[in-house]
Design an enzyme around this catalytic site. Structure first.
Site, mmCIF file in Angstrom:
data_model
loop_
_atom_site.group_PDB
_atom_site.id
_atom_site.type_symbol
_atom_site.label_atom_id
_atom_site.label_comp_id
_atom_site.label_asym_id
_atom_site.label_seq_id
_atom_site.Cartn_x
_atom_site.Cartn_y
_atom_site.Cartn_z
ATOM 1 N N HIS A 37 0.833 -1.208 0.000
ATOM 2 C CA HIS A 37 0.000 0.000 0.000
ATOM 3 C C HIS A 37 0.869 1.260 0.000
ATOM 4 C CE1 HIS A 37 -2.703 -2.895 2.310
ATOM 5 N NE2 HIS A 37 -3.485 -2.540 1.311
ATOM 6 N N ARG A 194 -3.679 -9.950 4.596
ATOM 7 C CA ARG A 194 -4.041 -11.264 5.138
ATOM 8 C C ARG A 194 -2.813 -12.066 5.575
ATOM 9 N NH1 ARG A 194 -7.984 -10.606 1.046
ATOM 10 N NH2 ARG A 194 -10.128 -10.838 1.794
HETATM 11 P P1 AMP Z 1 -6.520 -3.740 -0.210
HETATM 12 O O1 AMP Z 1 -6.311 -2.972 1.052
HETATM 13 O O2 AMP Z 1 -6.111 -5.164 -0.130
HETATM 14 O O3 AMP Z 1 -7.893 -3.537 -0.800
HETATM 15 O O4 AMP Z 1 -5.522 -3.094 -1.260
HETATM 16 C C1 AMP Z 1 -5.570 -1.729 -1.570
HETATM 17 C C2 AMP Z 1 -4.724 -1.492 -2.785
HETATM 18 O O5 AMP Z 1 -3.382 -1.877 -2.509
HETATM 19 C C3 AMP Z 1 -5.187 -2.327 -3.990
HETATM 20 O O6 AMP Z 1 -5.083 -1.550 -5.160
HETATM 21 C C4 AMP Z 1 -4.219 -3.462 -3.987
HETATM 22 O O7 AMP Z 1 -4.029 -4.048 -5.252
HETATM 23 C C5 AMP Z 1 -2.951 -2.769 -3.503
HETATM 24 N N1 AMP Z 1 -2.022 -3.760 -2.971
HETATM 25 C C6 AMP Z 1 -2.273 -4.705 -2.037
HETATM 26 N N2 AMP Z 1 -1.191 -5.482 -1.858
HETATM 27 C C7 AMP Z 1 -0.233 -5.020 -2.694
HETATM 28 C C8 AMP Z 1 1.088 -5.411 -2.984
HETATM 29 N N3 AMP Z 1 1.677 -6.438 -2.383
HETATM 30 N N4 AMP Z 1 1.767 -4.708 -3.913
HETATM 31 C C9 AMP Z 1 1.187 -3.662 -4.550
HETATM 32 N N5 AMP Z 1 -0.067 -3.244 -4.329
HETATM 33 C C10 AMP Z 1 -0.779 -3.914 -3.411
#
Ligand code: AMP
Length: 306
Positions: A37, A194
């Site tokens: 993030h 996660r």
């Molecule tokens: P989430 O909080 O899982 O909904 O993720 C929020 C944003 O962060 C989304 O656009 C995800 O694709 C991105 N994101 C989550 N994990 C990663 C990662 N390991 N590398 C790059 N972006 C990520």
């Protein structure tokens, strides 16, 4: 950094910033923030005057209530991280606050008010998690209405989500969706909120996802072009590690298809989903961009890899 707990306040704040001519980069998240993030936030800070981050564990996109309940939450920690990465404003809210114009029926969001996630929601994640992308599209549309960003930053880790969001953003003139590389642990595991739910044994097993993807990429480099055989390499690693495989598949990055492409591939992306106990993990890797994606083991540092 400004911390706002109501989407209505966020809307006013963003409108005021736009009125004074500031460009706004937006990073939507579900919180429990990690390096993945933060890379999005840092990039948004480099490319815009202001960076807005949302933290909202969106119930509409969880098809499994246990997954929603267990999802890690740490708003205070998130705010500190966003501030350190160059964020200007972080906001959150409840489902009812995000949708004051929606009448909840017995506490439930009416299905008729869900957004259509479009054709890229078909297959793989869309099939494994029914309703997931309708929930994603619904909240992303609302978040765009609130923030009205110039640029919105998403991670390639959620490959199919990026496709759905890019389709959706097509209706928003002037909004550019920026897809950022997946940030990985040094051993290859894609960073994920996660991951903190994994015990040491499950975490070790979870390395099989990226291992399988890197093997598929090696096979592609060696000339393998059969999507089924490439996908089988990923599946074998995941199953050998004792994880419960949901899918391992190969798709054409030029053209989404719900099922395996039947045409010759000039480029390919491998996608995988598996469960380590109760924890569901996804990952993907573009097989055809070798020069840009050295495996983490070879570079010694967490490697951004699409
Ligand atoms: P989430 O909080 O899982 O909904 O993720 C929020 C944003 O962060 C989304 O656009 C995800 O694709 C991105 N994101 C989550 N994990 C990663 C990662 N390991 N590398 C790059 N972006 C990520």
């Amino acid at each position: 950094m400004e911390l706002l707990s109501h989407p209505g306040d966020a809307l006013e704040w963003c409108a005021a910033q736009r009125a004074r001519g500031a460009s706004v980069g937006f990073v939507p998240t579900m919180g429990a923030l990690h390096e993945g993030h933060l890379e999005l936030v840092r990039r948004a800070a480099r490319e815009n005057d202001l960076v807005v981050v949302s933290v909202f564990v969106n119930p509409l996109q969880f098809n499994d209530p246990r997954d929603l309940e267990r999802y890690p939450r740490d708003l205070e920690g998130d705010a500190a991280l966003v501030a350190s990465a160059g964020g200007s404003m972080l906001f959150t809210g409840t489902l009812e606050q995000f949708f004051p114009d929606v009448t909840f029926e017995e506490g439930r969001f009416p299905p008729a008010r869900l957004a259509d996630p479009g054709p890229c929601a078909e297959g793989l994640e869309g099939e494994a998690r029914p309703g997931h992308f309708a929930g994603v599209a619904t909240i992303v549309e609302r978040l765009f209405q609130i923030v009205r960003p110039d640029h919105a930053y998403f991670g390639a880790k959620d490959y199919q989500q990026c496709l759905v969001v890019q389709d959706l953003a097509g209706c928003w003139g002037g909004l550019e969706v920026v897809v950022c590389p997946t940030v990985r642990e040094p051993e290859g595991l894609a960073r994920s909120s996660r991951n903190q739910l994994l015990d040491p044994t499950s975490r070790e097993r979870a390395l099989a996802l990226s291992r399988g993807l890197f093997q598929a990429r090696d096979a592609w480099s060696a000339g393998e072009r059969d999507p089924e055989r490439l996908a089988a390499l990923v599946a074998e690693q995941v199953q050998a590690a004792g994880l419960e495989l949901e899918y391992a598949a190969v798709r054409d990055p030029e053209r989404w298809s719900a099922s395996t492409p039947t045409w010759p591939l000039e480029r390919a992306v491998a996608l995988v989903a598996a469960r380590a106990g109760a924890v569901r993990l996804i990952d993907n890797l573009e097989l055809s961009e070798v020069s840009a994606q050295l495996p983490p083991a070879a570079s010694g540092t967490p490697t951004p890899a699409l």
